[in-house]
Design an enzyme around this catalytic site. Sequence first.
Site, mmCIF file in Angstrom:
data_model
loop_
_atom_site.group_PDB
_atom_site.id
_atom_site.type_symbol
_atom_site.label_atom_id
_atom_site.label_comp_id
_atom_site.label_asym_id
_atom_site.label_seq_id
_atom_site.Cartn_x
_atom_site.Cartn_y
_atom_site.Cartn_z
ATOM 1 N N GLU A 97 0.615 3.878 1.646
ATOM 2 C CA GLU A 97 0.290 4.044 3.576
ATOM 3 C C GLU A 97 2.115 4.112 3.700
ATOM 4 O O GLU A 97 2.038 4.430 4.879
ATOM 5 C CB GLU A 97 -0.802 3.249 3.637
ATOM 6 C CG GLU A 97 -2.231 3.778 3.691
ATOM 7 C CD GLU A 97 -2.502 5.608 4.139
ATOM 8 O OE1 GLU A 97 -1.827 5.672 5.726
ATOM 9 O OE2 GLU A 97 -2.993 5.874 3.389
ATOM 10 N N TYR B 190 -1.678 0.000 10.645
ATOM 11 C CA TYR B 190 -1.584 -0.391 9.105
ATOM 12 C C TYR B 190 -0.849 -0.231 8.149
ATOM 13 O O TYR B 190 -0.159 -1.301 7.548
ATOM 14 C CB TYR B 190 -2.611 0.288 8.550
ATOM 15 C CG TYR B 190 -3.416 -0.053 6.929
ATOM 16 C CD1 TYR B 190 -3.744 -1.478 6.565
ATOM 17 C CD2 TYR B 190 -2.925 0.462 6.336
ATOM 18 C CE1 TYR B 190 -4.326 -1.416 5.547
ATOM 19 C CE2 TYR B 190 -3.560 -0.065 5.040
ATOM 20 C CZ TYR B 190 -3.859 -0.987 4.864
ATOM 21 O OH TYR B 190 -3.946 -1.135 3.076
ATOM 22 N N SER C 165 0.745 -1.374 -0.419
ATOM 23 C CA SER C 165 0.161 -0.297 0.103
ATOM 24 C C SER C 165 0.478 1.208 -0.336
ATOM 25 O O SER C 165 2.023 0.962 0.286
ATOM 26 C CB SER C 165 -0.798 -0.160 1.201
ATOM 27 O OG SER C 165 -1.275 1.301 1.519
HETATM 28 P P1 NDP Z 1 -11.968 -4.664 1.960
HETATM 29 O O1 NDP Z 1 -11.629 -4.226 3.265
HETATM 30 O O2 NDP Z 1 -12.475 -4.380 0.907
HETATM 31 O O3 NDP Z 1 -11.702 -6.703 1.760
HETATM 32 C C1 NDP Z 1 -10.822 -7.079 2.296
HETATM 33 C C2 NDP Z 1 -10.712 -9.180 3.144
HETATM 34 O O4 NDP Z 1 -9.797 -8.917 3.580
HETATM 35 C C3 NDP Z 1 -12.268 -8.796 3.105
HETATM 36 O O5 NDP Z 1 -12.502 -9.776 1.810
HETATM 37 C C4 NDP Z 1 -11.729 -9.821 4.566
HETATM 38 O O6 NDP Z 1 -13.172 -10.273 4.819
HETATM 39 C C5 NDP Z 1 -10.193 -10.108 4.269
HETATM 40 N N1 NDP Z 1 -10.000 -11.050 5.705
HETATM 41 C C6 NDP Z 1 -9.461 -9.740 6.547
HETATM 42 N N2 NDP Z 1 -9.913 -10.000 8.285
HETATM 43 C C7 NDP Z 1 -9.330 -11.775 7.075
HETATM 44 C C8 NDP Z 1 -8.535 -13.036 7.866
HETATM 45 N N3 NDP Z 1 -8.129 -12.754 9.108
HETATM 46 N N4 NDP Z 1 -8.899 -13.769 7.677
HETATM 47 C C9 NDP Z 1 -9.316 -14.205 5.935
HETATM 48 N N5 NDP Z 1 -10.196 -12.971 5.912
HETATM 49 C C10 NDP Z 1 -9.958 -11.676 6.671
HETATM 50 O O7 NDP Z 1 -9.671 -4.793 1.045
HETATM 51 P P2 NDP Z 1 -9.758 -3.974 -0.143
HETATM 52 O O8 NDP Z 1 -10.321 -4.909 -0.954
HETATM 53 O O9 NDP Z 1 -10.270 -2.231 -0.447
HETATM 54 O O10 NDP Z 1 -8.543 -3.865 -0.265
HETATM 55 C C11 NDP Z 1 -7.511 -5.290 -0.364
HETATM 56 C C12 NDP Z 1 -6.545 -5.944 -0.055
HETATM 57 O O11 NDP Z 1 -5.880 -4.434 -0.540
HETATM 58 C C13 NDP Z 1 -5.924 -5.167 1.603
HETATM 59 O O12 NDP Z 1 -4.858 -5.982 2.133
HETATM 60 C C14 NDP Z 1 -6.232 -2.843 0.958
HETATM 61 O O13 NDP Z 1 -4.441 -3.611 2.830
HETATM 62 C C15 NDP Z 1 -4.316 -3.605 0.377
HETATM 63 N N6 NDP Z 1 -4.877 -2.560 -0.214
HETATM 64 C C16 NDP Z 1 -5.909 -0.988 -0.742
HETATM 65 C C17 NDP Z 1 -6.310 -0.463 -1.557
HETATM 66 C C18 NDP Z 1 -7.221 0.622 -1.728
HETATM 67 O O14 NDP Z 1 -7.413 1.679 -2.062
HETATM 68 N N7 NDP Z 1 -8.205 -0.309 -1.815
HETATM 69 C C19 NDP Z 1 -4.491 0.785 -1.101
HETATM 70 C C20 NDP Z 1 -3.302 -0.537 -1.261
HETATM 71 C C21 NDP Z 1 -3.924 -1.859 -0.850
HETATM 72 P P3 NDP Z 1 -14.752 -9.936 5.331
HETATM 73 O O15 NDP Z 1 -15.390 -9.684 3.832
HETATM 74 O O16 NDP Z 1 -14.632 -11.655 5.976
HETATM 75 O O17 NDP Z 1 -14.229 -9.352 6.543
HETATM 76 P P1 GDP Z 2 -7.121 6.150 3.442
HETATM 77 O O1 GDP Z 2 -5.846 6.731 2.957
HETATM 78 O O2 GDP Z 2 -6.319 4.320 3.578
HETATM 79 O O3 GDP Z 2 -6.439 6.178 5.344
HETATM 80 O O4 GDP Z 2 -8.582 5.989 3.143
HETATM 81 P P2 GDP Z 2 -9.521 6.975 3.652
HETATM 82 O O5 GDP Z 2 -10.723 6.854 2.638
HETATM 83 O O6 GDP Z 2 -9.991 6.268 5.070
HETATM 84 O O7 GDP Z 2 -9.217 8.524 4.591
HETATM 85 C C1 GDP Z 2 -8.544 9.138 3.172
HETATM 86 C C2 GDP Z 2 -8.336 10.893 3.666
HETATM 87 O O8 GDP Z 2 -9.801 11.005 3.551
HETATM 88 C C3 GDP Z 2 -7.675 10.131 5.250
HETATM 89 O O9 GDP Z 2 -6.792 11.415 5.132
HETATM 90 C C4 GDP Z 2 -8.683 10.544 6.178
HETATM 91 O O10 GDP Z 2 -7.879 11.009 7.038
HETATM 92 C C5 GDP Z 2 -9.639 12.116 5.346
HETATM 93 N N1 GDP Z 2 -10.657 11.559 6.090
HETATM 94 C C6 GDP Z 2 -11.291 12.552 6.321
HETATM 95 N N2 GDP Z 2 -12.650 12.816 6.462
HETATM 96 C C7 GDP Z 2 -12.599 11.398 6.496
HETATM 97 C C8 GDP Z 2 -13.425 10.476 7.278
HETATM 98 O O11 GDP Z 2 -14.548 10.953 7.920
HETATM 99 N N3 GDP Z 2 -13.422 9.127 6.775
HETATM 100 C C9 GDP Z 2 -12.602 8.078 6.472
HETATM 101 N N4 GDP Z 2 -12.173 7.138 6.335
HETATM 102 N N5 GDP Z 2 -11.682 9.605 5.928
HETATM 103 C C10 GDP Z 2 -11.699 10.794 6.154
#
Ligand code: NDP
Ligand code: GDP
Length: 322
Positions: free
Chosen positions: A125, A147, A123
């Site tokens: 992040e 995270y 990520s």
């Molecule tokens: P989501 O939060 O939508 O999905 C996370 C998934 O992980 C869900 O299917 C969840 O299952 C599963 N999960 C969580 N904990 C466990 C566990 N202990 N065992 C098995 N499965 C588990 O995330 P995204 O699809 O948005 O992201 C996918 C990946 O990419 C993540 O690793 C995220 O950190 C990373 N990422 C995402 C970004 C983004 O902008 N979306 C940017 C960069 C990295 P359940 O449905 O049961 O909760």
């Molecule tokens: P992140 O980049 O993975 O932390 O994705 P988020 O969508 O959670 O947050 C993106 C940015 O939006 C961060 O800088 C947050 O601090 C800002 N932000 C401002 N208000 C909110 C809020 O109400 N919820 C979330 N999730 N983020 C917020």
Amino acid sequence: MKRALITGITGQDGSYLAEFLLKKDYKVFGLTRRTSTVNNERIAHIQEKIELLQGDLLDQSSLSEAILKSEPDEVYNLAAQSFVKTSWNQPVLTGEFTALGVTRILEAIRVLNPKIKFYQASSSEMFGKVTETPQKETTRFHPRSPYGVAKVYGHYLTLNYRESYDIFACSGILFNHESPRRGLEFVTRKISHAVARISLGKQKTLELGSLDPKRDWGFAGDYVEAMWLMLNQNEPDDFVIATGENHSVREFVNLSFEAVGIKNWEKYVVTDHPDHMRPAEVDYLIGDCSKAKKKLGWEAKTSFKELVKMMVKADLESEKDR
Ligand code: NDP
Ligand code: GDP
């Protein structure tokens, strides 16, 4: 027929990746954890075409069992505790899932079949308090949340298993990517959902934290292709995946209200709400994906404006029917 195992298949990216791999004629397996009620909404439309296996990132034997049953050519590790804000409330759990979970899967691969190709969902992040702009593969990490720290661990472990055991392991450093399937707690979906509801008279206000942070936001549907491309090169490597443009939370709010024809949005939005401020903020992310463009031939297809419109439209449609 190639075989793929996706952890996190019930999540945003897992559902798009499963669709993508099905189109490429893969046999797709997905790891799901046991829940008291089924939460398969994002994959309901393809459930007949994929095979779900129960397992948890906390449970080594369930991961090994999933690999034995699915016999994958490729494993995509998308599962994680993925919400930055929660990682301060649950730092240990975040470390267990998001960091050590990577070790558990890589160990299962090393022991059972080191020929399996592995993708780790890293990520932006990890860049956190950025040390250079734009951020690329060689930019120094300075994570700002439990995270981000956990993702740095997963990233380096992926590199380490590549170097130690010659596993074809890739780390995709993906910048924020969104879609109508994004979780409701993330800021983009929280905004598109609230704006749709406000325009339909179902909600009065939208409470947010800071509107100043900037993110490089792309469309998740575009980004899953990059994951597959990484595992289908001759050599394993790490890639930044981003649009190369960034926008503030304020711009996202502004465009979302514009999409429903509301001009004076300030009266609906509460900002700097203490519940949504973070102990340490990531102010500014913007990715340089020229390596991915050159080596993978990948670039983002969906613009920021298209993304915002797509998300607001989808929420309007689903909220109208409720
Ligand atoms: P989501 O939060 O939508 O999905 C996370 C998934 O992980 C869900 O299917 C969840 O299952 C599963 N999960 C969580 N904990 C466990 C566990 N202990 N065992 C098995 N499965 C588990 O995330 P995204 O699809 O948005 O992201 C996918 C990946 O990419 C993540 O690793 C995220 O950190 C990373 N990422 C995402 C970004 C983004 O902008 N979306 C940017 C960069 C990295 P359940 O449905 O049961 O909760
Ligand atoms: P992140 O980049 O993975 O932390 O994705 P988020 O969508 O959670 O947050 C993106 C940015 O939006 C961060 O800088 C947050 O601090 C800002 N932000 C401002 N208000 C909110 C809020 O109400 N919820 C979330 N999730 N983020 C917020």
